[in-house]
Design a protein around this motif. Structure first.
Motif, PDB file in Angstrom:
ATOM      1  N   SER A  72       9.916 -26.181  -1.367  1.00 19.65           N
ATOM      2  CA  SER A  72       8.964 -27.291  -1.676  1.00 19.65           C
ATOM      3  C   SER A  72       9.497 -28.523  -1.203  1.00 19.65           C
ATOM      4  CB  SER A  72       9.021 -27.378  -3.156  1.00 19.65           C
ATOM      5  OG  SER A  72      10.625 -27.596  -3.729  1.00 19.65           O
ATOM      6  N   LEU A  73       8.605 -29.674  -1.062  1.00 20.13           N
ATOM      7  CA  LEU A  73       8.249 -30.816  -1.049  1.00 20.13           C
ATOM      8  C   LEU A  73       7.913 -32.331  -1.838  1.00 20.13           C
ATOM      9  CD1 LEU A  73       9.105 -32.350   2.064  1.00 20.13           C
ATOM     10  CD2 LEU A  73       6.885 -32.393   2.647  1.00 20.13           C
ATOM     11  N   ASP A  74       8.808 -32.464  -1.731  1.00 19.65           N
ATOM     12  CA  ASP A  74       8.182 -34.498  -3.116  1.00 19.65           C
ATOM     13  C   ASP A  74       7.772 -35.283  -1.676  1.00 19.65           C
ATOM     14  OD1 ASP A  74       8.509 -33.127  -5.345  1.00 19.65           O
ATOM     15  OD2 ASP A  74      10.781 -33.365  -5.106  1.00 19.65           O
ATOM     16  N   ILE A  75       6.764 -36.097  -2.200  1.00 22.69           N
ATOM     17  CA  ILE A  75       6.454 -36.896  -1.356  1.00 22.69           C
ATOM     18  C   ILE A  75       6.126 -38.236  -2.316  1.00 22.69           C
ATOM     19  CG2 ILE A  75       4.557 -37.871   0.182  1.00 22.69           C
ATOM     20  CD1 ILE A  75       5.466 -35.894   1.845  1.00 22.69           C
ATOM     21  N   GLN A  76       7.133 -39.267  -1.808  1.00 17.75           N
ATOM     22  CA  GLN A  76       6.845 -40.728  -3.068  1.00 17.75           C
ATOM     23  C   GLN A  76       6.026 -41.842  -2.365  1.00 17.75           C
ATOM     24  OE1 GLN A  76       9.197 -40.942  -5.243  1.00 17.75           O
ATOM     25  NE2 GLN A  76      10.229 -38.752  -4.774  1.00 17.75           N
ATOM     26  N   PRO A  77       4.950 -42.431  -3.240  1.00 17.20           N
ATOM     27  CA  PRO A  77       4.457 -43.309  -2.911  1.00 17.20           C
ATOM     28  C   PRO A  77       5.402 -43.846  -1.997  1.00 17.20           C
ATOM     29  CG  PRO A  77       5.084 -43.564  -5.392  1.00 17.20           C
ATOM     30  CD  PRO A  77       6.457 -42.564  -4.981  1.00 17.20           C
ATOM     31  N   ASN A  78       3.885 -44.151  -1.385  1.00 18.88           N
ATOM     32  CA  ASN A  78       3.633 -45.397   0.292  1.00 18.88           C
ATOM     33  C   ASN A  78       4.554 -44.542   1.352  1.00 18.88           C
ATOM     34  OD1 ASN A  78       2.530 -47.610  -1.013  1.00 18.88           O
ATOM     35  ND2 ASN A  78       5.002 -47.971  -1.992  1.00 18.88           N
ATOM     36  N   THR A  79       4.210 -42.967   0.697  1.00 14.51           N
ATOM     37  CA  THR A  79       4.715 -41.962   2.647  1.00 14.51           C
ATOM     38  C   THR A  79       3.953 -42.081   3.101  1.00 14.51           C
ATOM     39  OG1 THR A  79       7.095 -42.216   0.976  1.00 14.51           O
ATOM     40  CG2 THR A  79       6.762 -40.067   2.882  1.00 14.51           C
ATOM     41  N   SER A  80       4.002 -41.926   4.198  1.00 19.26           N
ATOM     42  CA  SER A  80       2.713 -41.228   5.249  1.00 19.26           C
ATOM     43  C   SER A  80       2.779 -39.656   5.391  1.00 19.26           C
ATOM     44  CB  SER A  80       2.766 -42.226   6.542  1.00 19.26           C
ATOM     45  OG  SER A  80       1.774 -41.176   7.118  1.00 19.26           O
TER      46      SER A  80
END
Length: 144
Positions: A72-80
């Motif tokens: 899995s992978l988490d993407i935080q806000p403001n991350t391209s």
């Protein structure tokens, strides 16, 4: 409660599921050699991906990350970020956006899976243009 729906969105088969929490939950299938959306970020949404079957290549802030089944992978806000299935097999994955609200993008931009040639229709030039023109309405900031 909203009804679960299945649509083709930019070449990916997306089934949105109802949740009682403050998040949107989608199950997706990406055919072999299908690109993801243009690199983009979200100001407000956190996004998580879980690969259920197959593999997916992610491009996150300039870094390539390959995930296989169970990863899995988490993407935080403001991350391209963006993703693509570069393999010869389907990739099945789960996608969560938190807080709730991004499901509207899939509902608005998707082509019903009951439509003839729905996958092809979901990447038609007029759909791509509509996505680019309205992405900001869904907190999707497309990177140049």
């Amino acid at each position: 409660m909203e009804k679960s729906t299945t649509k083709w969105v930019l070449g990916h088969k997306i089934t949105a599921h109802n949740t009682s929490g403050d998040y949107d939950l989608m199950i997706a299938e990406t055919p072999p050699h299908v690109q993801g959306p243009s690199p983009h970020s979200h100001n407000s949404f956190k996004e998580s991906f879980l690969i259920v079957d197959g593999e997916m290549e992610f491009f996150v802030n300039g870094e390539i990350i390959n995930l296989g089944a169970g990863e899995s992978l988490d993407i935080q806000p403001n991350t391209s970020h963006t993703f693509s299935n570069k393999s010869d097999k389907y990739c099945k994955w789960e996608n969560i956006h938190s807080p709730k609200g991004f499901r509207a993008f899939f509902e608005k931009m998707g082509v019903s899976d009951e439509t003839e040639n729905a996958q092809e229709a979901s990447v038609a030039p007029e759909i791509i243009h509509k996505v680019i023109e309205t992405a900001g309405d869904f907190d999707m900031i497309i990177k140049g």
